[in-house]
Design an enzyme around this catalytic site. Structure first.
Site, PDB file in Angstrom:
ATOM      1  N   GLY A 280      29.174  40.521  41.130  1.00 58.92           N
ATOM      2  CA  GLY A 280      30.293  40.112  40.285  1.00 58.92           C
ATOM      3  C   GLY A 280      31.163  39.089  41.020  1.00 58.92           C
ATOM      4  O   GLY A 280      30.935  38.787  42.189  1.00 58.92           O
ATOM      5  N   ARG A 281      32.154  38.571  40.296  1.00 59.50           N
ATOM      6  CA  ARG A 281      33.051  37.580  40.924  1.00 59.50           C
ATOM      7  C   ARG A 281      33.681  38.139  42.194  1.00 59.50           C
ATOM      8  O   ARG A 281      33.697  37.491  43.241  1.00 59.50           O
ATOM      9  CB  ARG A 281      34.155  37.163  39.927  1.00 59.50           C
ATOM     10  CG  ARG A 281      33.723  36.146  38.888  1.00 59.50           C
ATOM     11  CD  ARG A 281      34.836  35.898  37.873  1.00 59.50           C
ATOM     12  NE  ARG A 281      34.965  37.051  37.002  1.00 59.50           N
ATOM     13  CZ  ARG A 281      34.263  37.231  35.879  1.00 59.50           C
ATOM     14  NH1 ARG A 281      33.444  36.296  35.464  1.00 59.50           N
ATOM     15  NH2 ARG A 281      34.405  38.327  35.157  1.00 59.50           N
TER      16      ARG A 281
ATOM     17  N   HIS B  56      44.825  34.851  32.963  1.00 57.24           N
ATOM     18  CA  HIS B  56      43.571  35.032  33.705  1.00 57.24           C
ATOM     19  C   HIS B  56      42.430  34.245  33.069  1.00 57.24           C
ATOM     20  O   HIS B  56      42.533  33.807  31.925  1.00 57.24           O
ATOM     21  CB  HIS B  56      43.167  36.512  33.758  1.00 57.24           C
ATOM     22  CG  HIS B  56      43.989  37.320  34.710  1.00 57.24           C
ATOM     23  ND1 HIS B  56      45.211  37.863  34.360  1.00 57.24           N
ATOM     24  CD2 HIS B  56      43.790  37.664  36.009  1.00 57.24           C
ATOM     25  CE1 HIS B  56      45.713  38.517  35.397  1.00 57.24           C
ATOM     26  NE2 HIS B  56      44.865  38.409  36.416  1.00 57.24           N
TER      27      HIS B  56
ATOM     28  N   SER C 263      45.856  47.733  41.992  1.00 54.41           N
ATOM     29  CA  SER C 263      45.555  46.809  40.884  1.00 54.41           C
ATOM     30  C   SER C 263      45.561  45.372  41.368  1.00 54.41           C
ATOM     31  O   SER C 263      45.060  44.489  40.669  1.00 54.41           O
ATOM     32  CB  SER C 263      46.564  46.992  39.751  1.00 54.41           C
ATOM     33  OG  SER C 263      47.871  46.754  40.225  1.00 54.41           O
TER      34      SER C 263
ATOM     35  N   LYS D 291      37.818  37.829  31.681  1.00 46.34           N
ATOM     36  CA  LYS D 291      38.461  39.102  32.026  1.00 46.34           C
ATOM     37  C   LYS D 291      38.358  40.066  30.857  1.00 46.34           C
ATOM     38  O   LYS D 291      38.606  39.710  29.715  1.00 46.34           O
ATOM     39  CB  LYS D 291      39.928  38.872  32.409  1.00 46.34           C
ATOM     40  CG  LYS D 291      40.613  40.150  32.866  1.00 46.34           C
ATOM     41  CD  LYS D 291      41.866  39.896  33.653  1.00 46.34           C
ATOM     42  CE  LYS D 291      42.588  41.189  34.011  1.00 46.34           C
ATOM     43  NZ  LYS D 291      41.780  42.082  34.857  1.00 46.34           N
TER      44      LYS D 291
ATOM     45  N   THR E 234      39.245  47.960  40.975  1.00 46.11           N
ATOM     46  CA  THR E 234      38.929  47.954  39.540  1.00 46.11           C
ATOM     47  C   THR E 234      40.179  48.287  38.732  1.00 46.11           C
ATOM     48  O   THR E 234      40.986  49.125  39.139  1.00 46.11           O
ATOM     49  CB  THR E 234      37.804  48.984  39.273  1.00 46.11           C
ATOM     50  OG1 THR E 234      36.647  48.572  40.009  1.00 46.11           O
ATOM     51  CG2 THR E 234      37.465  49.075  37.805  1.00 46.11           C
TER      52      THR E 234
HETATM   53  N1  LIG Z   1      42.657  44.667  42.590  1.00 44.50           N
HETATM   54  C1  LIG Z   1      42.451  43.343  42.703  1.00 44.50           C
HETATM   55  O1  LIG Z   1      43.025  42.684  43.582  1.00 44.50           O
HETATM   56  C2  LIG Z   1      41.504  42.679  41.760  1.00 44.50           C
HETATM   57  C3  LIG Z   1      40.901  43.420  40.794  1.00 44.50           C
HETATM   58  N2  LIG Z   1      39.962  42.872  39.981  1.00 44.50           N
HETATM   59  C4  LIG Z   1      39.294  43.778  39.070  1.00 44.50           C
HETATM   60  O2  LIG Z   1      37.984  44.004  39.557  1.00 44.50           O
HETATM   61  C5  LIG Z   1      37.098  44.302  38.480  1.00 44.50           C
HETATM   62  C6  LIG Z   1      35.896  43.376  38.545  1.00 44.50           C
HETATM   63  O3  LIG Z   1      36.309  42.043  38.340  1.00 44.50           O
HETATM   64  P1  LIG Z   1      35.274  40.830  38.437  1.00 44.50           P
HETATM   65  O4  LIG Z   1      34.568  40.848  39.741  1.00 44.50           O
HETATM   66  O5  LIG Z   1      36.014  39.625  38.015  1.00 44.50           O
HETATM   67  O6  LIG Z   1      34.260  41.247  37.273  1.00 44.50           O
HETATM   68  P2  LIG Z   1      32.734  40.805  37.088  1.00 44.50           P
HETATM   69  O7  LIG Z   1      32.430  41.068  35.653  1.00 44.50           O
HETATM   70  O8  LIG Z   1      32.504  39.451  37.636  1.00 44.50           O
HETATM   71  O9  LIG Z   1      31.948  41.837  38.003  1.00 44.50           O
HETATM   72  C7  LIG Z   1      31.882  43.189  37.681  1.00 44.50           C
HETATM   73  C8  LIG Z   1      30.766  43.808  38.471  1.00 44.50           C
HETATM   74  O10 LIG Z   1      30.754  45.202  38.198  1.00 44.50           O
HETATM   75  C9  LIG Z   1      29.477  45.572  37.673  1.00 44.50           C
HETATM   76  N3  LIG Z   1      29.635  46.587  36.630  1.00 44.50           N
HETATM   77  C10 LIG Z   1      30.390  46.519  35.525  1.00 44.50           C
HETATM   78  N4  LIG Z   1      30.264  47.630  34.803  1.00 44.50           N
HETATM   79  C11 LIG Z   1      29.377  48.414  35.462  1.00 44.50           C
HETATM   80  C12 LIG Z   1      28.808  49.687  35.213  1.00 44.50           C
HETATM   81  N5  LIG Z   1      29.140  50.399  34.114  1.00 44.50           N
HETATM   82  N6  LIG Z   1      27.939  50.194  36.115  1.00 44.50           N
HETATM   83  C13 LIG Z   1      27.616  49.492  37.228  1.00 44.50           C
HETATM   84  N7  LIG Z   1      28.108  48.272  37.514  1.00 44.50           N
HETATM   85  C14 LIG Z   1      28.983  47.746  36.638  1.00 44.50           C
HETATM   86  C15 LIG Z   1      28.881  44.297  37.106  1.00 44.50           C
HETATM   87  O11 LIG Z   1      27.473  44.423  37.106  1.00 44.50           O
HETATM   88  P3  LIG Z   1      26.525  43.437  36.287  1.00 44.50           P
HETATM   89  O12 LIG Z   1      26.317  42.237  37.198  1.00 44.50           O
HETATM   90  O13 LIG Z   1      25.286  44.186  36.069  1.00 44.50           O
HETATM   91  O14 LIG Z   1      27.268  43.117  35.017  1.00 44.50           O
HETATM   92  C16 LIG Z   1      29.391  43.267  38.097  1.00 44.50           C
HETATM   93  O15 LIG Z   1      28.611  43.228  39.258  1.00 44.50           O
HETATM   94  C17 LIG Z   1      37.941  44.149  37.208  1.00 44.50           C
HETATM   95  O16 LIG Z   1      38.396  45.435  36.817  1.00 44.50           O
HETATM   96  C18 LIG Z   1      39.116  43.290  37.654  1.00 44.50           C
HETATM   97  O17 LIG Z   1      40.262  43.454  36.893  1.00 44.50           O
HETATM   98  C19 LIG Z   1      39.620  41.572  40.081  1.00 44.50           C
HETATM   99  C20 LIG Z   1      40.220  40.768  41.010  1.00 44.50           C
HETATM  100  C21 LIG Z   1      41.207  41.270  41.930  1.00 44.50           C
HETATM  101  O1  LIG Z   2      40.246  40.400  36.610  1.00 41.06           O
HETATM  102  C1  LIG Z   2      40.813  39.656  37.443  1.00 41.06           C
HETATM  103  O2  LIG Z   2      40.406  38.515  37.702  1.00 41.06           O
HETATM  104  C2  LIG Z   2      41.998  40.181  38.132  1.00 41.06           C
HETATM  105  N1  LIG Z   2      42.306  41.433  37.936  1.00 41.06           N
HETATM  106  C3  LIG Z   2      43.382  42.150  38.516  1.00 41.06           C
HETATM  107  C4  LIG Z   2      44.318  42.661  37.447  1.00 41.06           C
HETATM  108  O3  LIG Z   2      43.833  43.094  36.375  1.00 41.06           O
HETATM  109  O4  LIG Z   2      45.526  42.681  37.660  1.00 41.06           O
HETATM  110  C5  LIG Z   2      44.033  41.423  39.656  1.00 41.06           C
HETATM  111  C6  LIG Z   2      44.051  39.925  39.548  1.00 41.06           C
HETATM  112  O5  LIG Z   2      45.108  39.535  38.734  1.00 41.06           O
HETATM  113  C7  LIG Z   2      42.727  39.331  39.089  1.00 41.06           C
END
Ligand SMILES: NC(=O)C1=CN([C@@H]2O[C@H](COP(=O)(O)OP(=O)(O)OC[C@H]3O[C@@H](n4cnc5c(N)ncnc54)[C@H](OP(=O)(O)O)[C@@H]3O)[C@@H](O)[C@H]2O)C=CC1
Ligand SMILES: O=C(O)C1=N[C@H](C(=O)O)C[C@H](O)C1
Length: 255
Positions: free
Chosen positions: A11-12, A147, A116, A151, A92
């Site tokens: 994922g990202r 975002h 978060s 998202k 997450t």
């Molecule tokens: N706390 C923080 O600082 C930040 C939090 N986030 C959060 O992180 C989470 C992921 O964001 P992001 O990387 O952009 O999302 P992406 O969609 O790019 O990546 C999500 C990853 O999780 C996997 N995934 C999703 N659902 C499942 C499942 N049911 N079972 C197994 N694997 C799963 C996906 O697999 P597959 O490749 O197979 O789809 C993928 O590899 C979000 O909730 C986001 O809000 C994001 C940035 C910063």
């Molecule tokens: O999904 C994202 O990209 C991000 N998710 C987090 C959130 O839901 O607050 C953190 C960040 O803003 C990026």
């Protein structure tokens, strides 16, 4: 040396975590998993199937799992960590109350840190927002988050955290109003919440406090996702030495 495992590795955020881990001398990736199969290694790490997660966890016994996936999978990973005593750092977002309760249940058996937002700038924003909210007790407050267009959850996890922070200071603000349309005059007990999705924006949060003849705007902009990955790895290194319990990113920053 802290040994980690990474979920949602393709994922990202998973890719960012693997890239950041490769740059750290004191961090080693034991294994990484992804739901959808990935042919090429990412940052030099072979990506395994999510189906093998529990077996890999048993085999490697890493110090901490770093998770950026979705709420349902994060809960499943936390349960596996609780069973093996492996620490769990999750960024997450989008958990409901029941999901948070499940994570807290896991924290009775192992160390769990959920944030978060792993940006230190957002941690500073949270403190500034609490102070401004206390200093301007009559202000109308509106929160806007922006975002990228992929998202899934809205409003963002960070927005919800900021709303909790604001409501912790202003007990008179009891209603979150998500957008407005038509005849919609503002009442004094509401916080307006606005979620925008466009392009590849990494994450922006603005809290606007409007009063008579003045308005204060506090904004954080993420330049790219490396700040979140660095914060998550700082948290993983910190959590590796902790007993079972529920931990907060502020504890990492303040240590
Ligand atoms: N706390 C923080 O600082 C930040 C939090 N986030 C959060 O992180 C989470 C992921 O964001 P992001 O990387 O952009 O999302 P992406 O969609 O790019 O990546 C999500 C990853 O999780 C996997 N995934 C999703 N659902 C499942 C499942 N049911 N079972 C197994 N694997 C799963 C996906 O697999 P597959 O490749 O197979 O789809 C993928 O590899 C979000 O909730 C986001 O809000 C994001 C940035 C910063
Ligand atoms: O999904 C994202 O990209 C991000 N998710 C987090 C959130 O839901 O607050 C953190 C960040 O803003 C990026």
């Amino acid at each position: 040396m802290v040994r980690i495992a990474v979920t949602g590795a393709a994922g990202r955020m998973g890719r960012e975590v693997l890239a950041a881990a490769a740059d750290r001398e004191n961090c080693e990736v034991d294994f990484a998993v992804n739901r959808t199969s990935v042919d090429e290694p990412i940052s030099g790490v072979v990506i395994e199937s999510t189906d093998n997660f529990e077996a890999l966890l048993d085999d490697y016994q890493p110090d901490v799992v770093v998770d950026f996936t979705g709420p349902e999978s994060a809960i499943e990973y936390s349960e596996a960590c609780a069973e093996t005593g492996v620490g769990f750092v999750t960024g997450t977002t989008g958990f409901d109350d029941e999901g948070i309760a499940e994570l807290k249940f896991a924290s009775e058996s192992t160390a769990v840190l959920k944030a978060s937002n792993f940006s230190r700038g957002v941690a500073a924003l949270r403190l500034a927002v609490q102070e401004a909210t206390a200093a301007l007790p009559d202000a109308d407050i509106e929160l806007t988050e922006t975002h990228h267009n992929a998202k899934r959850d809205a409003p963002s996890g960070t927005a919800k955290t900021l709303l909790d922070d604001i409501e912790g200071v202003r007990e008179d603000l009891s209603e979150r109003v998500h957008g407005r349309e038509g005849e919609a005059p503002r009442s004094t007990d509401e916080i307006g919440v606005h979620a925008r999705r466009a392009g590849d924006i990494a994450g922006e949060h603005e809290v606007l406090l409007g009063g008579s003849n003045e308005a204060l705007s506090l904004t954080h902009r993420a330049g790219d996702r490396s700040i979140f990955a660095d914060g998550a790895l700082d948290a993983a290194e910190w959590l590796a030495e902790r007993e079972a319990g529920w931990y907060d990113f502020f504890e990492v920053i303040e240590d």
